[in-house]
Scaffold this motif. Structure first.
Motif, PDB file in Angstrom:
ATOM      1  N   ASP A 104      11.952  21.451  33.887  1.00 54.09           N
ATOM      2  CA  ASP A 104      10.509  21.184  33.903  1.00 54.09           C
ATOM      3  C   ASP A 104      10.019  20.891  35.323  1.00 54.09           C
ATOM      4  O   ASP A 104       8.915  21.269  35.709  1.00 54.09           O
ATOM      5  N   ALA A 105      10.880  20.191  36.099  1.00 57.29           N
ATOM      6  CA  ALA A 105      10.468  19.821  37.465  1.00 57.29           C
ATOM      7  C   ALA A 105      10.308  21.051  38.352  1.00 57.29           C
ATOM      8  O   ALA A 105       9.456  21.075  39.237  1.00 57.29           O
ATOM      9  N   VAL A 106      11.115  22.069  38.121  1.00 59.84           N
ATOM     10  CA  VAL A 106      11.084  23.227  39.027  1.00 59.84           C
ATOM     11  C   VAL A 106      10.365  24.437  38.432  1.00 59.84           C
ATOM     12  O   VAL A 106      10.305  25.493  39.054  1.00 59.84           O
ATOM     13  N   ALA A 107       9.821  24.274  37.223  1.00 52.06           N
ATOM     14  CA  ALA A 107       9.125  25.408  36.595  1.00 52.06           C
ATOM     15  C   ALA A 107       7.975  25.866  37.483  1.00 52.06           C
ATOM     16  O   ALA A 107       7.174  25.051  37.942  1.00 52.06           O
ATOM     17  N   GLU A 108       7.904  27.158  37.740  1.00 57.95           N
ATOM     18  CA  GLU A 108       6.874  27.703  38.640  1.00 57.95           C
ATOM     19  C   GLU A 108       5.528  27.869  37.945  1.00 57.95           C
ATOM     20  O   GLU A 108       4.501  27.982  38.594  1.00 57.95           O
ATOM     21  N   THR A 109       5.571  27.962  36.634  1.00 66.79           N
ATOM     22  CA  THR A 109       4.348  28.255  35.892  1.00 66.79           C
ATOM     23  C   THR A 109       4.066  27.151  34.893  1.00 66.79           C
ATOM     24  O   THR A 109       4.959  26.758  34.148  1.00 66.79           O
ATOM     25  N   LYS A 110       2.838  26.675  34.889  1.00 65.33           N
ATOM     26  CA  LYS A 110       2.442  25.652  33.919  1.00 65.33           C
ATOM     27  C   LYS A 110       1.362  26.231  33.007  1.00 65.33           C
ATOM     28  O   LYS A 110       0.547  27.050  33.429  1.00 65.33           O
ATOM     29  N   LEU A 111       1.383  25.743  31.788  1.00 64.62           N
ATOM     30  CA  LEU A 111       0.343  26.137  30.841  1.00 64.62           C
ATOM     31  C   LEU A 111      -0.310  24.865  30.325  1.00 64.62           C
ATOM     32  O   LEU A 111       0.369  23.989  29.792  1.00 64.62           O
ATOM     33  N   THR A 112      -1.636  24.769  30.510  1.00 65.22           N
ATOM     34  CA  THR A 112      -2.337  23.581  30.008  1.00 65.22           C
ATOM     35  C   THR A 112      -3.537  24.035  29.178  1.00 65.22           C
ATOM     36  O   THR A 112      -3.874  25.227  29.141  1.00 65.22           O
ATOM     37  N   HIS A 113      -4.161  23.057  28.541  1.00 60.81           N
ATOM     38  CA  HIS A 113      -5.357  23.371  27.741  1.00 60.81           C
ATOM     39  C   HIS A 113      -6.443  24.016  28.595  1.00 60.81           C
ATOM     40  O   HIS A 113      -7.241  24.809  28.094  1.00 60.81           O
ATOM     41  N   ASP A 114      -6.478  23.651  29.871  1.00 61.77           N
ATOM     42  CA  ASP A 114      -7.506  24.211  30.760  1.00 61.77           C
ATOM     43  C   ASP A 114      -7.400  25.731  30.894  1.00 61.77           C
ATOM     44  O   ASP A 114      -8.356  26.397  31.280  1.00 61.77           O
ATOM     45  N   ASN A 115      -6.223  26.265  30.606  1.00 57.72           N
ATOM     46  CA  ASN A 115      -6.021  27.706  30.758  1.00 57.72           C
ATOM     47  C   ASN A 115      -6.542  28.510  29.559  1.00 57.72           C
ATOM     48  O   ASN A 115      -6.574  29.738  29.608  1.00 57.72           O
ATOM     49  N   LEU A 116      -6.916  27.806  28.484  1.00 53.78           N
ATOM     50  CA  LEU A 116      -7.171  28.533  27.230  1.00 53.78           C
ATOM     51  C   LEU A 116      -8.651  28.745  26.927  1.00 53.78           C
ATOM     52  O   LEU A 116      -9.473  27.848  27.115  1.00 53.78           O
ATOM     53  N   ILE A 117      -8.960  29.940  26.462  1.00 54.61           N
ATOM     54  CA  ILE A 117     -10.307  30.248  25.942  1.00 54.61           C
ATOM     55  C   ILE A 117     -10.120  30.759  24.511  1.00 54.61           C
ATOM     56  O   ILE A 117      -9.360  31.693  24.271  1.00 54.61           O
ATOM     57  N   LEU A 118     -10.828  30.121  23.580  1.00 48.77           N
ATOM     58  CA  LEU A 118     -10.665  30.466  22.165  1.00 48.77           C
ATOM     59  C   LEU A 118     -11.742  31.461  21.709  1.00 48.77           C
ATOM     60  O   LEU A 118     -12.932  31.146  21.759  1.00 48.77           O
ATOM     61  N   PRO A 119     -11.356  32.653  21.246  1.00 49.00           N
ATOM     62  CA  PRO A 119     -12.340  33.608  20.711  1.00 49.00           C
ATOM     63  C   PRO A 119     -12.710  33.231  19.275  1.00 49.00           C
ATOM     64  O   PRO A 119     -11.837  32.889  18.481  1.00 49.00           O
TER      65      PRO A 119
END
Ligand code: PBG
Length: 334
Positions: free
Chosen positions: A20-35
């Protein structure tokens, strides 16, 4: 051999905390758009048969409840697609003050204010009897999509959506000049702060098929190849993105997402200074869903892998029907 190998990439994969410390990519709620699909003339949510767990919502309490539920899970952005009960050749139900999308935008704006960022898909296909993303005209017996006539209608739809409360207009027609036409119309009417997220790089894709069932928007004749991009092209994406930026787009989009990771990367590397969205489309959703229902793969692991891949490719925001589930999975992981 003692002391060999010296460099061991596996050291950084030993346990979850290191990974987790070295993961290059993060996914958070801010990244999401709900259709969200909103439909006129229904009183309760209707499941879409080709998209299990996705519903069409009536304008009213069920829509509010759905958005509220997602808000409490951390979703802050929704994009609306309207399904009107009336269609004609000129998409007039797309720009009526009391049209299905206008009423939905108004309701959500009144209910949630600025707690939710409201996007409106701007197109004609759901509102026309022919199902095309513009105005159809004829030369002799040959039909064509009349680009410049279409621009007038798209500008009108965009303005009516902004008036109804949309924070972001998302033109998805792939008409030449549509971003500029909308920007001008919005500015002329005082909506200088309304954003434009352009479906800049939108391919003529079979993966929109479940959406067309969901929105009853399949073209009645012909196809969309004279306006949507040819899947064989990548460099052309740079041209489409550049034109939209010159015309005033604030956010770019590549669509579909999972099938076009190379294009996402290309657009992000060419225009790193602009926010980029990617649309994980209906067919991409339904493929995973079908496999999951059959027990062929683990849905959660598959969706997290694909969504991270879209982020890794360079997308800042992801439009995905999995947003409600992802919101839960992100909370679980944190
Ligand atoms: C056009 C539009 C489409 C989608 C989003 N906006 C359909 C199309 O171009 O045929 C497809 C989205 C999806 O497949 O999830 N209004």
């Amino acid at each position: 051999m003692v002391g060999y190998p010296k460099i061991r990439p596996r050291r950084l994969r030993q346990n979850k905390n290191i990974r987790d410390a070295v993961a290059e990519t993060k996914l958070t709620h801010d990244n999401l758009i709900l259709p969200i699909f909103v439909k006129e003339g229904i009183s309760k949510p209707e499941e879409i048969s080709s998209m299990p767990d996705v519903y069409r919502y009536p304008v009213g309490d069920p829509l509010i409840k759905f958005v509220e539920g997602n808000y409490s899970k951390g979703i802050r952005k929704v994009i609306l697609f309207g399904i009107p009960s009336f269609k004609d050749n000129i998409a007039s139900s797309a720009y009526q003050k009391d049209g299905v999308i206008q009423r939905s935008l108004k309701l959500l704006k009144e209910t949630f204010g600025d707690k939710i960022l409201l996007f409106a898909d701007e197109c004609t296909d759901e509102y026309t009897s022919h199902g095309h993303c513009g105005i159809v005209n004829y030369r002799g017996k040959q039909y064509y999509i009349d680009n410049d006539e279409s621009l007038k209608v798209h500008a009108k739809i965009a303005l009516s959506q902004a008036e109804a409360g949309a924070d972001v207009i998302a033109p998805s027609s792939m008409m030449d000049g549509v971003v500029g036409a909308i920007r001008e119309e919005l500015d002329r009417n005082g909506f200088t702060d309304t954003l434009i997220m352009s479906y800049s790089v939108k391919y003529a894709s079979v993966f929109y098929s479940p959406f067309r069932e969901a929105a009853s928007s399949a073209p009645a004749f012909g196809d969309r190849k004279s306006y949507q991009m040819d899947p064989r092209n990548a460099n052309e994406a740079i041209k489409e993105a550049r034109l939209d930026l010159e015309e005033g787009a604030d956010i770019l989009m590549v669509k579909p997402a999972h099938t076009y990771l190379d294009v996402i990367r290309l657009v992000k590397e060419t225009y790193p200074e602009y926010p980029l969205a990617a649309y994980h489309v209906s067919g991409e959703y339904s493929m995973i869903k079908a496999a999951a229902i059959n027990g062929w793969l683990n849905e959660k692991v598959a969706v997290l892998e694909i969504t991270h891949a879209i982020r890794r490719a360079g997308a800042d925001m992801i439009l995905t029907y999995y947003a409600p589930k992802l919101a839960e999975w992100i909370l679980e992981a944190s």
